[in-house]
Design a protein around this motif. Structure first.
Motif, PDB file in Angstrom:
ATOM      1  N   ARG A   1       0.848  -1.172   0.000  1.00 22.86           N
ATOM      2  CA  ARG A   1       0.000   0.000   0.000  1.00 22.86           C
ATOM      3  C   ARG A   1       0.890   1.231   0.000  1.00 22.86           C
ATOM      4  NH1 ARG A   1      -4.117  -0.181   4.656  1.00 22.86           N
ATOM      5  NH2 ARG A   1      -3.952   2.007   4.094  1.00 22.86           N
ATOM      6  N   CYS A   2       0.506   2.205  -0.769  1.00 21.76           N
ATOM      7  CA  CYS A   2       1.305   3.421  -0.885  1.00 21.76           C
ATOM      8  C   CYS A   2       0.407   4.636  -0.741  1.00 21.76           C
ATOM      9  CB  CYS A   2       2.028   3.480  -2.229  1.00 21.76           C
ATOM     10  SG  CYS A   2       3.258   2.206  -2.409  1.00 21.76           S
ATOM     11  N   LEU A   3       1.010   5.707  -0.252  1.00 13.95           N
ATOM     12  CA  LEU A   3       0.312   6.974  -0.112  1.00 13.95           C
ATOM     13  C   LEU A   3       0.735   7.867  -1.259  1.00 13.95           C
ATOM     14  CD1 LEU A   3      -1.367   8.878   1.738  1.00 13.95           C
ATOM     15  CD2 LEU A   3       0.785   9.562   2.765  1.00 13.95           C
TER      16      LEU A   3
ATOM     17  N   GLU B   1       4.684   8.241  -4.932  1.00 13.02           N
ATOM     18  CA  GLU B   1       4.065   7.460  -3.878  1.00 13.02           C
ATOM     19  C   GLU B   1       5.110   7.113  -2.839  1.00 13.02           C
ATOM     20  OE1 GLU B   1       2.399   4.105  -5.848  1.00 13.02           O
ATOM     21  OE2 GLU B   1       0.594   5.195  -6.429  1.00 13.02           O
TER      22      GLU B   1
ATOM     23  N   ASP C   1       3.259   3.149   3.012  1.00 12.45           N
ATOM     24  CA  ASP C   1       2.447   3.459   4.185  1.00 12.45           C
ATOM     25  C   ASP C   1       3.054   2.983   5.494  1.00 12.45           C
ATOM     26  OD1 ASP C   1       0.418   4.813   3.062  1.00 12.45           O
ATOM     27  OD2 ASP C   1      -0.974   3.140   2.961  1.00 12.45           O
ATOM     28  N   ASN C   2       3.695   1.831   5.455  1.00 16.32           N
ATOM     29  CA  ASN C   2       4.076   1.167   6.692  1.00 16.32           C
ATOM     30  C   ASN C   2       5.431   1.610   7.237  1.00 16.32           C
ATOM     31  OD1 ASN C   2       5.533   0.084   4.646  1.00 16.32           O
ATOM     32  ND2 ASN C   2       5.192  -2.042   5.182  1.00 16.32           N
TER      33      ASN C   2
ATOM     34  N   ALA D   1       3.490   6.856   7.795  1.00 17.56           N
ATOM     35  CA  ALA D   1       2.871   7.598   6.697  1.00 17.56           C
ATOM     36  C   ALA D   1       1.369   7.345   6.623  1.00 17.56           C
ATOM     37  CB  ALA D   1       3.537   7.221   5.380  1.00 17.56           C
ATOM     38  N   MET D   2       0.925   6.163   7.036  1.00 21.11           N
ATOM     39  CA  MET D   2      -0.513   5.870   6.978  1.00 21.11           C
ATOM     40  C   MET D   2      -1.299   6.630   8.048  1.00 21.11           C
ATOM     41  SD  MET D   2      -1.025   2.101   8.579  1.00 21.11           S
ATOM     42  CE  MET D   2       0.494   1.259   8.281  1.00 21.11           C
ATOM     43  N   ASP D   3      -0.612   7.163   9.070  1.00 25.70           N
ATOM     44  CA  ASP D   3      -1.286   7.891  10.142  1.00 25.70           C
ATOM     45  C   ASP D   3      -1.447   9.378   9.842  1.00 25.70           C
ATOM     46  OD1 ASP D   3      -1.428   5.526  11.519  1.00 25.70           O
ATOM     47  OD2 ASP D   3       0.402   5.900  12.669  1.00 25.70           O
TER      48      ASP D   3
END
Length: 155
Positions: free
Chosen positions: A30-32, A39, A42-43, A75-77
């Motif tokens: 998963r990427c932001l 991108e 996320d983790n 990054a996911m937060d």
């Protein structure tokens, strides 16, 4: 006649939703998306995730975080507001595809005017003063000598 196509569309839609909800062990990319075509994972903590963008290293990532007064969280937060602020800060720098195009244009210009560095780029040799008599295998490539050819030369 019409029912078969509808069934296929429903089945493909259901399978797509099922694949989105299934998590594979150890596989998750998963990427932001922070800017167009850029991108970050996320983790990872933001300091390390920013380094996945071409043109951002350790020092630039730390500088960006200090400009935003942001802690080094995952990054996911990030909230939507923090992502927009991050995008605004990143827009000040030449990064990603823009940087790659700029470097390519600079190298092409050096080749066109035939300066020393341009000639070294054309010959695929190191440009920054490294020695080439013993090292520079990355730029020059491995130069294998055929065994049969070397035996003929010795005779």
């Amino acid at each position: 006649m019409f029912g078969l196509r509808g069934t296929v569309a429903i089945a493909s839609d259901a399978s797509r939703r099922l694949l989105q909800s299934v998590s594979f062990h150890g596989v998750g990319a998963r990427c932001l998306n922070i800017r167009a075509g850029m991108e970050i994972p996320d983790n990872k903590p933001l300091k390390f995730a920013l380094q996945y963008v071409h043109g951002i290293g350790r020092a630039r990532a730390a500088q960006i975080l200090s400009e935003l007064n942001m802690s080094n969280k995952l990054a996911m937060d990030l909230t939507r507001r923090e992502v927009v602020a991050l995008d605004d800060v990143l827009s000040k720098y030449v990064i990603g595809r823009d940087l790659a195009g700029l470097v390519d244009r600079d190298i092409k210009r050096m080749k066109d005017i035939q300066c020393y560095r341009g000639i070294r780029h054309v010959d695929n040799l190191p440009c920054r003063g490294q020695r080439t008599s013993t090292n520079a295998r990355t730029r020059k490539g491995s130069q294998r000598v055929d065994v049969a050819a070397s035996k003929k030369l010795k005779k």
